[in-house]
Design a protein around this motif. Sequence first.
Motif, short mmCIF file in Angstrom:
data_model
loop_
_atom_site.label_atom_id
_atom_site.label_comp_id
_atom_site.label_asym_id
_atom_site.label_seq_id
_atom_site.Cartn_x
_atom_site.Cartn_y
_atom_site.Cartn_z
N LEU A 170 0.78 -1.26 -0.17
CA LEU A 170 0.10 -0.19 -0.08
C LEU A 170 0.64 1.25 0.06
O LEU A 170 2.02 1.43 0.71
CB LEU A 170 -0.82 0.12 1.23
N VAL A 171 0.42 2.19 -0.76
CA VAL A 171 1.26 3.60 -0.73
C VAL A 171 0.63 4.11 0.82
O VAL A 171 -0.51 4.37 1.12
CB VAL A 171 0.64 4.44 -1.73
N LEU A 172 1.49 4.76 1.58
CA LEU A 172 1.16 5.50 2.82
C LEU A 172 1.36 6.95 2.56
O LEU A 172 2.26 7.69 1.98
CB LEU A 172 2.37 5.15 3.71
N ILE A 173 -0.04 7.57 2.59
CA ILE A 173 -0.08 9.07 2.30
C ILE A 173 -0.05 9.57 3.68
O ILE A 173 -0.94 9.58 4.64
CB ILE A 173 -1.62 9.35 1.81
N LEU A 174 0.92 10.67 3.80
CA LEU A 174 1.13 11.33 5.21
C LEU A 174 0.22 12.75 4.94
O LEU A 174 0.58 13.52 3.92
CB LEU A 174 2.54 11.63 5.16
N GLN A 203 10.57 8.06 1.00
CA GLN A 203 10.88 6.76 0.93
C GLN A 203 9.97 5.98 0.15
O GLN A 203 8.81 6.53 -0.54
CB GLN A 203 10.77 6.26 2.48
N LYS A 204 10.38 4.85 -0.24
CA LYS A 204 9.37 3.94 -1.37
C LYS A 204 8.18 3.71 -0.58
O LYS A 204 7.70 3.49 0.49
CB LYS A 204 10.14 2.56 -1.37
N ASN A 205 6.95 4.11 -1.71
CA ASN A 205 5.41 3.94 -1.57
C ASN A 205 5.14 4.95 -0.48
O ASN A 205 4.10 4.58 0.31
CB ASN A 205 5.20 2.62 -1.22
N VAL A 206 5.76 5.98 -0.05
CA VAL A 206 5.22 6.98 0.75
C VAL A 206 4.91 8.28 0.06
O VAL A 206 5.90 8.83 -0.67
CB VAL A 206 6.17 7.08 2.13
N TYR A 207 3.79 9.00 0.42
CA TYR A 207 3.56 10.03 -0.31
C TYR A 207 3.29 11.25 0.47
O TYR A 207 2.84 10.97 1.46
CB TYR A 207 2.38 9.83 -1.29
N LEU A 312 4.44 13.77 -9.19
CA LEU A 312 4.59 12.89 -10.22
C LEU A 312 4.94 11.42 -9.72
O LEU A 312 4.62 10.30 -10.23
CB LEU A 312 6.02 13.28 -10.91
N LYS A 313 5.56 11.22 -8.29
CA LYS A 313 5.76 9.96 -7.78
C LYS A 313 4.45 9.41 -7.62
O LYS A 313 4.18 8.20 -7.95
CB LYS A 313 6.43 10.24 -6.32
N TYR A 314 3.49 9.91 -6.69
CA TYR A 314 2.15 9.27 -6.82
C TYR A 314 1.32 9.00 -7.95
O TYR A 314 0.88 7.73 -8.26
CB TYR A 314 1.15 10.12 -5.70
N ASN A 315 1.22 9.79 -8.86
CA ASN A 315 0.45 9.67 -10.03
C ASN A 315 1.07 8.42 -10.93
O ASN A 315 0.50 7.55 -11.68
CB ASN A 315 0.34 10.72 -11.04
N ARG A 316 2.58 8.08 -10.71
CA ARG A 316 3.14 7.08 -11.62
C ARG A 316 2.77 6.01 -11.09
O ARG A 316 2.33 4.95 -11.33
CB ARG A 316 4.64 7.37 -11.56
N ILE A 317 2.86 5.90 -9.51
CA ILE A 317 2.50 4.52 -8.72
C ILE A 317 1.04 4.16 -9.18
O ILE A 317 0.83 3.06 -9.33
CB ILE A 317 2.78 4.83 -7.22
N LYS A 318 0.10 5.28 -9.07
CA LYS A 318 -1.38 4.67 -9.42
C LYS A 318 -1.57 4.86 -10.76
O LYS A 318 -2.67 4.14 -10.73
CB LYS A 318 -2.07 5.92 -8.53
#
Length: 325
Positions: A170-174, A203-207, A312-318
């Motif tokens: 899972l992506v962790l959204i802070l 970090q990996k998979n953290v937004y 960019l990171k989040y939209n690439r992951i999703k």
Amino acid sequence: MRLVSHPVLCNYYVTYRCNATCSFCDIWERPSPYVTVENVRDNLRDLKRLGVKVIDFTGGEPLLHRQLDVLLKEAKQAGLITTITTNGLLYPKYAERLRGLVDMLHFSLDSPIAEEHDRSRGVKCFDKVMESIALARQLGERPDILFTVFEHNVHQIKQLHEEICLPNGLVLILNPVFEYNTVDTGERFSENALQEMTWWGRQKNVYLNDAFISLRRDGGNHIDKPVCKAGSTTLVISPENKLVLPCYHLGLKEFAIDGQLYDLYRSAEVQQLVALEGRLPACEGCAINCYMQPSFAVELNKYWWKALPSTLKYNRIKGTWKQLL
């Protein structure tokens, strides 16, 4: 320099009702109806005409709306990116109906410790979040964990990331907590807490939108040089089918939509309020994430550059970046 001049986001309150009583929120205290499918259908047509790309069906608890799946289908058919944030209590009941309809599905989780999370939400829901995660993954969904960060729980990011997010992919959204009205959100962030969030955001998979951190260091929005573009980037629609300006949290004025959202938004009276975005006395010091996120995306300034890597990171992951083009 302004890059985008039209609204990009709609915060659509399907109801203010909630089955939790979070200590850092007062929406659940308001009486509320539910939006109708007919009104949503009319408004979706005009949202597209106005240039909106993303629709957040929110609340309250959006899953209390028994036709939420119908609303999501209508939004998807209109070509909008859909997003839902839920406390998980009702997700197992409706998961099958919601399957494939939510591009950004967020489960709220404020602590990796069940008792602490349940206490912050005023209801036992930790186990339901865990059940929802397992069920969503079984259905092929890709949910995220939305972690509302306070000064008192910032040290729990590591445990939540390692014990819940990584094992489940899972992506962790802070989501740094923000102040508004008279809601008690605890002590303000220390510099150490801000630095720790920034580190985790890389970090990996953290937004984490690092512009949120920069804005807090700057003391929030300033009315003499506002960064907030809430009125021109975000349309807020209430359960009573009214356009709320300049934002939900300030809510100075509401306009009945009556099937004419496009013309209403472009009217002189509404645009006069839009022009005051970030400049009203109550806007001083504001750092409300749900309005700052789109504000950072439409104007070329230091916050735009701060927000760009995480966006960019989040939209690439999703995989949602193609829909935003």
